[in-house]
Design an enzyme around this catalytic site. Structure first.
Site, mmCIF file in Angstrom:
data_model
loop_
_atom_site.group_PDB
_atom_site.id
_atom_site.type_symbol
_atom_site.label_atom_id
_atom_site.label_comp_id
_atom_site.label_asym_id
_atom_site.label_seq_id
_atom_site.Cartn_x
_atom_site.Cartn_y
_atom_site.Cartn_z
ATOM 1 N N ASP A 1 0.915 -1.072 -0.078
ATOM 2 C CA ASP A 1 0.102 0.026 0.005
ATOM 3 C C ASP A 1 0.893 1.310 -0.087
ATOM 4 O O ASP A 1 1.745 1.197 0.794
ATOM 5 C CB ASP A 1 -0.700 -0.012 1.297
ATOM 6 C CG ASP A 1 -1.885 0.980 1.582
ATOM 7 O OD1 ASP A 1 -2.918 0.830 0.432
ATOM 8 O OD2 ASP A 1 -1.861 1.744 2.362
ATOM 9 N N GLU B 1 14.107 -15.800 0.707
ATOM 10 C CA GLU B 1 14.347 -16.654 1.580
ATOM 11 C C GLU B 1 13.374 -17.920 1.341
ATOM 12 O O GLU B 1 13.560 -19.066 1.830
ATOM 13 C CB GLU B 1 14.199 -16.084 2.980
ATOM 14 C CG GLU B 1 15.293 -15.200 3.396
ATOM 15 C CD GLU B 1 14.927 -14.528 4.935
ATOM 16 O OE1 GLU B 1 13.872 -14.918 5.564
ATOM 17 O OE2 GLU B 1 15.572 -13.796 5.418
HETATM 18 C C1 GLC Z 1 -4.343 3.119 -0.773
HETATM 19 C C2 GLC Z 1 -5.623 2.158 -0.600
HETATM 20 C C3 GLC Z 1 -6.438 2.918 -0.116
HETATM 21 C C4 GLC Z 1 -6.166 3.689 1.110
HETATM 22 C C5 GLC Z 1 -5.162 4.084 1.222
HETATM 23 C C6 GLC Z 1 -4.424 4.626 2.350
HETATM 24 O O1 GLC Z 1 -4.318 3.915 -1.668
HETATM 25 O O2 GLC Z 1 -5.781 1.410 -1.668
HETATM 26 O O3 GLC Z 1 -7.836 2.263 0.007
HETATM 27 O O4 GLC Z 1 -7.153 4.358 1.695
HETATM 28 O O5 GLC Z 1 -4.099 3.595 0.748
HETATM 29 O O6 GLC Z 1 -3.906 3.344 3.217
#
Ligand code: GLC
Length: 552
Positions: A211, A262
């Site tokens: 993310d 790993e």
């Molecule tokens: C990413 C995710 C989204 C979230 C953001 C913060 O863009 O896809 O859904 O709100 O990160 O974590």
């Protein structure tokens, strides 16, 4: 139980042309009847997932969370949210998936935690100047009494990225205030994520979706540099932006790669990095995360030249770093493509109401027709395709959720101007009728519209011409044909995209208004009905064209 198939082979390249199905766990299937989807619900639907012909699922966060941002506010990285199940349920799910040859990706959210995370709670308790505060980004404010935020940095969910505590300190959150940003200069933060990657890898997880991968390292030297707006895609970043895509972020991913290697086969990863295409590919290098989301189709209008450019560029860019490209038409952050592709030009469907005060009317048949054509085109491209739960049913966005039902922090934080992302997160319809259309027994956490039943799994399963059957057919054929990553454009009229993929596999999409002839060969599948043997507007077809044999 070991799966007796080659999908779970030790082939380290299994991901290169995989189809990955994104599950938003809270909205997939609710086994315990509390209105919220859960892990047992997903396990109960493994036969359905197997029937699709996908290679992997990616679970959006299922970790303990107060749901300030749909689970992307993680309170504990190595636990299951009790509302969704237990670690035992997780083990059961992964075993059930592996048994039918489906691999699993989980979401790693490294830029920020939840404010409920024990480290943030410890930081709050320990007070200003304490070592506990160094794992996050705390600062004194500006102004005579520190009453002004330490910098002009905005939050993605608007307006400012700083919040002030009663003790006077400010802390940084690039997203919601409940999502404080980690300080990635801190060794314990780095170490803890390595522990998390090993924890899930040891449990059998095959891949990770990272993310906001481009945001981890920031320029925190004082005085903090100004950055009043987020990424300007017209100005390529150089690796020295204050907040995003800094060159040193790749040191982190190189250390992650060592962890991935790993394992046998090595674990894989895909970066969510909203940066320009050339910079995005840095995350896809083999010593970094290995793949990066290409969101170009997710934000492209339905236009032949746009699609042609996006495809050409991304195939080349991926090749340039030895990766394969990724393709995405829908996910949990964007208006579903069945609706999006019918929106008027310039409208991305994210506003609560348009300037006249209502939700934009869309031609739903047109949207679905284009969505099916776009999907069939996408599934013929070399690389990995990510599909989002419900798109295989041709689901439209639920654009008219009542204000009181909205959960996305975007709604409140934009002064109710942008409705946010709940419209693509409404729990799936499994049956044509009944409470919550088969999602569970209780009222679902987001209300489903009455038209959901007609797009349910039950309605479409085995139904000729349904979108579900189109996905199944396409994925079966793809398995058969996508044995190489070869890709080549074939000359065609300007309103048409036509390409060849090896093994005689051809894909043709008609963006024009007049119907066009198909290449000569065996028709494999079409996204819509042919018109007197011709390919009509907004339709894609796959054709197997006999290739001259090497010896003749
Ligand atoms: C990413 C995710 C989204 C979230 C953001 C913060 O863009 O896809 O859904 O709100 O990160 O974590």
């Amino acid at each position: 139980m070991a799966a007796d198939n080659d999908v779970l082979s030790k082939d380290p390249d299994w991901w290169r042309q995989a189809v990955i199905y994104q599950i938003y766990p809270r909205s997939f299937a609710d086994a315990d009847g509390d209105g919220l989807g859960d892990l047992k619900g997903i396990t109960s639907r493994v036969p359905y997932l197997a029937s699709l012909g996908i290679d992997a699922v990616w679970l959006s966060p299922f970790y303990p969370s107060e749901l300030a941002d749909g689970g992307y506010d993680v309170a504990h990285y190595r636990e299951v949210d009790p509302k969704l199940g237990t670690l035992e349920h997780f083990d059961e799910l992964i075993a059930a998936l592996h048994a039918v040859g489906i691999r699993m990706f989980v979401d790693i959210v490294p830029n920020h935690s939840s404010d409920q995370h024990e480290w943030f709670q410890a930081a709050l308790a320990a007070g200003p100047g304490s070592p506990e505060r160094e794992r996050y980004i705390f600062r004194k404010g500006l102004g005579e009494h520190g009453e002004l935020p330490p910098s002009d940095w905005p939050s993605h969910f608007g307006p400012t990225a700083w919040d002030r505590l009663p003790d006077g300190d400010w802390y940084l959150h690039l997203f919601a205030p409940e999502q404080p940003d980690f300080n990635w200069d801190h060794p314990e933060v780095r170490e803890d994520f390595l522990t998390t990657l090993r924890f899930w890898s040891d449990r059998g997880v095959d891949g990770f979706r990272i993310d906001v991968a481009h945001a981890l390292t920031k320029d925190l030297t004082e005085p903090l540099r100004s950055k009043a707006a987020f990424i300007d895609f017209d100005n390529p970043l150089t690796g020295d932006d204050v907040l995003f895509d800094r060159n040193e972020v790749h040191d982190i991913y190189r250390s992650w790669r060592e962890v991935f290697n790993e394992y046998d086969p090595p674990r894989v990863a895909v970066a969510e990095a909203y940066v320009r295409a050339e910079r995005r590919m840095l995350y896809a290098r083999p010593d970094s995360l290995g793949q990066a989301f290409n969101f170009d189709l997710l934000v492209s209008p339905w236009q032949v030249e746009t699609y042609r450019t996006v495809i050409t560029d991304n195939v080349l860019l991926a090749e340039g770093v030895g990766a394969s490209s990724t393709w995405v038409l829908s996910n949990h952050d964007k208006v579903r493509h069945a609706s999006r592709l019918a929106l008027p030009p310039g409208d991305d469907g994210t506003r609560w109401v348009d300037s006249d005060g209502h939700d934009p009317e869309i031609d739903r048949d047109l949207g679905l027709r284009r969505a099916r054509a776009a999907t069939l085109l996408m599934l013929a491209l070399p690389g990995s395709s990510y599909i989002y739960q419900g798109e295989e049913l041709g689901l439209h966005e639920v654009a008219d959720l009542p204000a009181e039902a909205l959960q996305d922090p975007i709604f409140k934080r934009t002064g109710e101007l942008h409705k946010g992302r709940d419209g693509c997160r409404v729990p799936l319809p499994w049956t044509t009728s009944g409470p919550s259309f088969g999602f569970g027994t209780a009222a679902p956490h987001l209300p489903q519209p009455s038209w959901f039943g007609a797009s349910s799994v039950e309605a479409e399963d085995g139904a000729e011409g349904s979108t579900l059957e189109l996905y199944r057919t396409a994925l079966r054929l793809r398995r058969q044909f996508a044995t190489t990553e070869a890709f080549e454009w074939v000359a065609s009229s300007p309103e048409v995209l036509l390409f060849r993929r090896g093994n005689g596999w051809h894909c043709i999409t008609n963006f024009g208004t007049a119907a066009v002839a198909l290449p000569e060969g065996t028709l494999l599948v079409t996204s819509g009905e042919l018109d007197d043997g011709l390919l009509p507007t907004d339709t894609t077809a796959w054709v197997a064209v006999e290739e001259p044999s090497a010896t003749s």
